[in-house]
Design an enzyme around this catalytic site. Structure first.
Site, PDB file in Angstrom:
ATOM      1  N   SER A 136       0.834  -1.201   0.000  1.00 35.92           N
ATOM      2  CA  SER A 136       0.000   0.000   0.000  1.00 35.92           C
ATOM      3  C   SER A 136       0.870   1.253   0.000  1.00 35.92           C
ATOM      4  CB  SER A 136      -0.924  -0.006   1.217  1.00 35.92           C
ATOM      5  OG  SER A 136      -1.702   1.167   1.275  1.00 35.92           O
ATOM      6  N   ARG A 171      -8.047   5.305  13.746  1.00 40.40           N
ATOM      7  CA  ARG A 171      -9.400   5.755  13.422  1.00 40.40           C
ATOM      8  C   ARG A 171     -10.256   5.699  14.685  1.00 40.40           C
ATOM      9  NH1 ARG A 171     -11.333   2.702   8.597  1.00 40.40           N
ATOM     10  NH2 ARG A 171      -9.851   4.131   7.617  1.00 40.40           N
ATOM     11  N   GLU A 228      -1.436   9.718  11.247  1.00 44.78           N
ATOM     12  CA  GLU A 228      -2.745  10.287  10.931  1.00 44.78           C
ATOM     13  C   GLU A 228      -3.817   9.664  11.820  1.00 44.78           C
ATOM     14  OE1 GLU A 228      -4.997  11.167   6.829  1.00 44.78           O
ATOM     15  OE2 GLU A 228      -5.046   9.039   7.378  1.00 44.78           O
TER      16      GLU A 228
END
Length: 328
Positions: A55, A79, A145
């Site tokens: 990825s 997340r 992130e």
């Protein structure tokens, strides 16, 4: 990207992968700790991952990175999925208090209304200055992130990702209208869930005010709000039951066809003295005294042999022993 460049990137990635995994573990720990505090925002899920090498290489090629390890800010990502849109602001504050937030992108309020794809808040972060010492020296400068979404935003993101439509241009022309319609439906549903939650909170507050402040409990429907308020009135000094436990208690009232709050209030009041005597002789196994729902259940068991037999088949003699005791 030349094959020798790819080989070098792969080699560097694999050499650093243990650091990325250590950072992932630390991020996950910090997030779980931050949202585990009492009265914290209700979170549906918290996940974290390290990007796979394949990825990563795909993104390096797609973005034409010249310094991939510096330019890629999501090699490690987390997340946070919450329940309601209103929670997003509180989560933002929590992240700022937990990490060093370098930049953020609000795709919920600042994105174009007609834009395709999912909405979410994206945060680029580093570990904060509180993460000091040898344990953090090798990972404290690595950017990562964090994406924050509601459940419905997350559902849309996962479904659209599965369908592999990365942009509006990639959608077959005959499906564009359906995609916009579905995206709009999820957006409206998210707003309506938020309104429903707001109204539910207001209903609970209003029920507590009406029932606790009234001279007597009037005839009204039995639901989690009214029963919780009745418990506050009848047992103000006892631990409060969770909504789940109150819902279970309400389902038990069908055993004796009890469906009016005034009747429930009368039973609790009339048997209160007997319940306290029962508690003194038979305290709960894990505490010195019962919480509000425990007292209410014992009151019903003392009041009704039918409830007692269904709820406490092995200890019915104990409750029967207290039936008819004075309420003083």
């Amino acid at each position: 990207m030349a094959s020798e460049d790819e080989a070098e990137i792969r080699k560097l990635f694999l050499e650093s992968e243990v650091l990325y995994q250590n950072l992932r573990t630390e991020i996950l720990y910090c997030l779980q700790k931050a949202f585990s505090a009492p009265q914290s925002i209700k979170i549906h899920s918290i996940t974290a991952r390290v990007k796979t090498i394949d990825s990563f290489l795909e993104k390096v090629t797609r973005k034409s990175y010249t310094s991939p390890f510096e330019q890629a800010e999501d090699l490690v990502g987390a997340r946070v999925v919450c329940l309601f849109i209103a929670d997003l602001s509180g989560i933002k504050d929590m992240l700022r208090n937990t990490f060093d937030v370098i930049s953020e992108e609000d795709k919920v309020n600042e994105g174009e209304a007609s834009s395709f794809g999912y909405m979410s808040h994206h945060f680029i972060c580093r570990l904060s200055s509180a993460h000091s010492g040898p344990r953090y020296d090798a990972i404290k400068e690595i950017k990562f992130e964090i994406q924050v979404r509601t459940i419905l935003m997350d559902a849309w993101a996962n479904i659209s990702h599965y369908l592999a439509y990365k942009s509006e241009e990639s959608i077959p022309a005959d499906l564009v209208r359906d995609f916009h319609a579905l995206s709009g439906l999820l957006y409206v549903a998210d707003r309506q869930f938020q309104n429903l939650n707001r109204d539910a909170v207001h209903s609970a507050i209003q029920a507590e005010q009406d029932i606790i402040n009234s001279r007597e409990v009037l005839s009204s429907a039995i639901n989690t709000d009214t029963v919780a308020a009745l418990f506050r009135r009848q047992y103000p000094d006892r631990d409060r039951a969770s909504e789940k436990l109150i819902a279970e208690f309400i389902s038990e009232l069908s055993l004796i066809d009890l469906n009016d709050l005034r009747d429930l209030a009368r039973i609790l009041q009339e048997n209160h003295g007997s319940v306290l005597k029962y508690e003194k002789k038979f305290p709960p196994a894990n505490s010195s005294r019962y919480g509000d729902v425990g007292l209410a259940r014992n009151a019903l068991a003392i009041h009704s042999p039918k409830y007692e037999k269904a709820k406490y088949p092995k200890v019915k003699v104990r409750h029967a022993e207290f039936r008819g005791h004075s309420n003083s």
